[in-house]
Write a protein that holds these residues in place. Structure first.
Motif, PDB file in Angstrom:
ATOM      1  N   ASP A 104       0.938  -1.169   0.037  1.00 17.90           N
ATOM      2  CA  ASP A 104       0.006   0.070  -0.090  1.00 17.90           C
ATOM      3  C   ASP A 104       0.853   1.176  -0.062  1.00 17.90           C
ATOM      4  N   VAL A 105       0.998   1.977  -0.989  1.00 14.99           N
ATOM      5  CA  VAL A 105       1.701   3.055  -1.242  1.00 14.99           C
ATOM      6  C   VAL A 105       0.797   4.652  -1.356  1.00 14.99           C
ATOM      7  N   GLN A 106       1.242   5.252  -0.217  1.00 13.78           N
ATOM      8  CA  GLN A 106       0.158   6.283   0.001  1.00 13.78           C
ATOM      9  C   GLN A 106       0.946   7.787  -0.254  1.00 13.78           C
ATOM     10  N   ILE A 107       0.634   8.658  -1.258  1.00 10.82           N
ATOM     11  CA  ILE A 107       1.286   9.793  -1.629  1.00 10.82           C
ATOM     12  C   ILE A 107       0.624  11.198  -1.326  1.00 10.82           C
ATOM     13  N   GLN A 108       0.826  11.788  -0.383  1.00  8.68           N
ATOM     14  CA  GLN A 108       0.252  13.048  -0.268  1.00  8.68           C
ATOM     15  C   GLN A 108       1.126  14.326  -0.107  1.00  8.68           C
ATOM     16  N   ASN A 109       0.941  15.584  -0.951  1.00  9.30           N
ATOM     17  CA  ASN A 109       1.858  16.505  -0.939  1.00  9.30           C
ATOM     18  C   ASN A 109       3.541  16.057  -1.144  1.00  9.30           C
ATOM     19  N   ARG A 110       3.642  15.253  -1.818  1.00 10.78           N
ATOM     20  CA  ARG A 110       4.997  14.706  -2.117  1.00 10.78           C
ATOM     21  C   ARG A 110       5.597  13.861  -0.815  1.00 10.78           C
ATOM     22  N   ILE A 111       4.765  13.426  -0.028  1.00 12.46           N
ATOM     23  CA  ILE A 111       5.195  12.753   1.255  1.00 12.46           C
ATOM     24  C   ILE A 111       4.879  11.058   0.909  1.00 12.46           C
ATOM     25  N   LEU A 149      13.823   8.965  -3.656  1.00 11.93           N
ATOM     26  CA  LEU A 149      12.693   9.765  -3.838  1.00 11.93           C
ATOM     27  C   LEU A 149      12.999  10.940  -3.571  1.00 11.93           C
ATOM     28  N   GLY A 150      14.139  11.282  -2.747  1.00 12.00           N
ATOM     29  CA  GLY A 150      14.588  12.765  -2.622  1.00 12.00           C
ATOM     30  C   GLY A 150      15.170  13.327  -3.905  1.00 12.00           C
ATOM     31  N   GLU A 151      15.606  12.460  -4.582  1.00 10.56           N
ATOM     32  CA  GLU A 151      16.273  13.100  -6.157  1.00 10.56           C
ATOM     33  C   GLU A 151      14.986  13.441  -7.149  1.00 10.56           C
ATOM     34  N   MET A 152      13.891  12.818  -6.695  1.00 14.44           N
ATOM     35  CA  MET A 152      12.733  13.328  -7.424  1.00 14.44           C
ATOM     36  C   MET A 152      11.699  14.218  -6.747  1.00 14.44           C
ATOM     37  N   GLN A 153      12.373  14.751  -5.540  1.00 11.11           N
ATOM     38  CA  GLN A 153      11.369  15.856  -4.797  1.00 11.11           C
ATOM     39  C   GLN A 153      10.458  15.205  -3.830  1.00 11.11           C
ATOM     40  N   TYR A 154      10.578  14.272  -3.464  1.00 10.52           N
ATOM     41  CA  TYR A 154       9.572  13.591  -2.728  1.00 10.52           C
ATOM     42  C   TYR A 154      10.123  13.016  -1.389  1.00 10.52           C
ATOM     43  N   SER A 155       9.577  13.086  -0.282  1.00  9.13           N
ATOM     44  CA  SER A 155      10.147  12.572   0.988  1.00  9.13           C
ATOM     45  C   SER A 155       9.479  11.255   1.377  1.00  9.13           C
ATOM     46  N   LEU A 156      10.185  10.352   2.127  1.00 13.44           N
ATOM     47  CA  LEU A 156       9.827   9.086   2.511  1.00 13.44           C
ATOM     48  C   LEU A 156       9.339   9.193   4.046  1.00 13.44           C
ATOM     49  N   SER A 157       8.259   9.089   4.458  1.00 16.66           N
ATOM     50  CA  SER A 157       7.870   9.353   5.844  1.00 16.66           C
ATOM     51  C   SER A 157       7.953   7.960   6.754  1.00 16.66           C
ATOM     52  N   GLY A 158       8.009   6.757   5.937  1.00 17.75           N
ATOM     53  CA  GLY A 158       7.954   5.575   6.677  1.00 17.75           C
ATOM     54  C   GLY A 158       7.617   4.334   5.878  1.00 17.75           C
ATOM     55  N   VAL A 159       8.281   3.011   6.248  1.00 15.62           N
ATOM     56  CA  VAL A 159       7.858   1.702   5.782  1.00 15.62           C
ATOM     57  C   VAL A 159       7.514   0.894   6.748  1.00 15.62           C
ATOM     58  N   ILE A 160       6.464   0.496   6.612  1.00 12.43           N
ATOM     59  CA  ILE A 160       5.995  -0.358   7.802  1.00 12.43           C
ATOM     60  C   ILE A 160       5.649  -1.760   7.243  1.00 12.43           C
ATOM     61  N   TRP A 161       6.122  -2.820   8.073  1.00 14.35           N
ATOM     62  CA  TRP A 161       5.994  -4.311   7.536  1.00 14.35           C
ATOM     63  C   TRP A 161       4.920  -4.923   8.363  1.00 14.35           C
ATOM     64  N   LYS A 162       3.768  -5.434   7.878  1.00 11.97           N
ATOM     65  CA  LYS A 162       2.732  -5.859   8.632  1.00 11.97           C
ATOM     66  C   LYS A 162       2.584  -7.410   8.228  1.00 11.97           C
ATOM     67  N   ASN A 163       2.562  -8.215   9.414  1.00 11.21           N
ATOM     68  CA  ASN A 163       2.281  -9.578   9.051  1.00 11.21           C
ATOM     69  C   ASN A 163       0.866  -9.735   8.839  1.00 11.21           C
ATOM     70  N   SER A 164       0.542 -10.417   7.751  1.00 12.48           N
ATOM     71  CA  SER A 164      -0.932 -10.322   6.986  1.00 12.48           C
ATOM     72  C   SER A 164      -1.558 -11.573   7.411  1.00 12.48           C
ATOM     73  N   THR A 165      -1.340 -11.822   8.902  1.00 15.51           N
ATOM     74  CA  THR A 165      -2.431 -13.032   9.084  1.00 15.51           C
ATOM     75  C   THR A 165      -3.637 -12.693   9.440  1.00 15.51           C
ATOM     76  N   VAL A 166      -4.105 -11.424   9.054  1.00 16.38           N
ATOM     77  CA  VAL A 166      -5.431 -10.981   8.875  1.00 16.38           C
ATOM     78  C   VAL A 166      -6.008 -11.618   7.627  1.00 16.38           C
ATOM     79  N   GLN A 167      -7.341 -12.046   7.738  1.00 13.96           N
ATOM     80  CA  GLN A 167      -8.118 -12.353   6.746  1.00 13.96           C
ATOM     81  C   GLN A 167      -8.027 -11.426   5.508  1.00 13.96           C
TER      82      GLN A 167
END
Length: 88
Positions: free
Chosen positions: A16-23, A50-68
């Motif tokens: 899931d990639v979310q982009i808002q205001n270049r973040i 991403l910085g080279e394209m004038q975007y910034s990375l707020s974070g990467v979250i890894w979630k175990n998808s044991t959820v149905q």
């Protein structure tokens, strides 16, 4: 944006990639445990690219998808923020 991937090493995963205001924020849903070097080497490379394209990375979250899931989408409602930059 949602990406459904079938990876040789990680198996089936949803990104899931979310982009808002270049973040950019990324959530990875996988049955495979989080790689040890995700926060180190890979985070720095992605943040730099991403910085080279004038975007910034707020974070990467890894979630175990044991959820149905349905077609790879977790039933958590985490994809609905109420705000979008571009509606497709």
């Amino acid at each position: 944006m949602l990406f459904y991937l079938q990876m040789e090493h990680f198996g089936e995963m949803t990104i899931d990639v979310q982009i808002q205001n270049r973040i950019v924020s990324i959530a990875v849903y996988s049955h495979f445990p989080e790689p040890a070097d995700l926060k180190g080497q890979w985070f720095e490379k992605l943040d730099s690219a991403l910085g080279e394209m004038q975007y910034s990375l707020s974070g990467v979250i890894w979630k175990n998808s044991t959820v149905q899931t349905t077609r790879g989408i977790p039933h958590q409602g985490s994809f609905h923020t109420g705000k979008v930059d571009i509606r497709i």
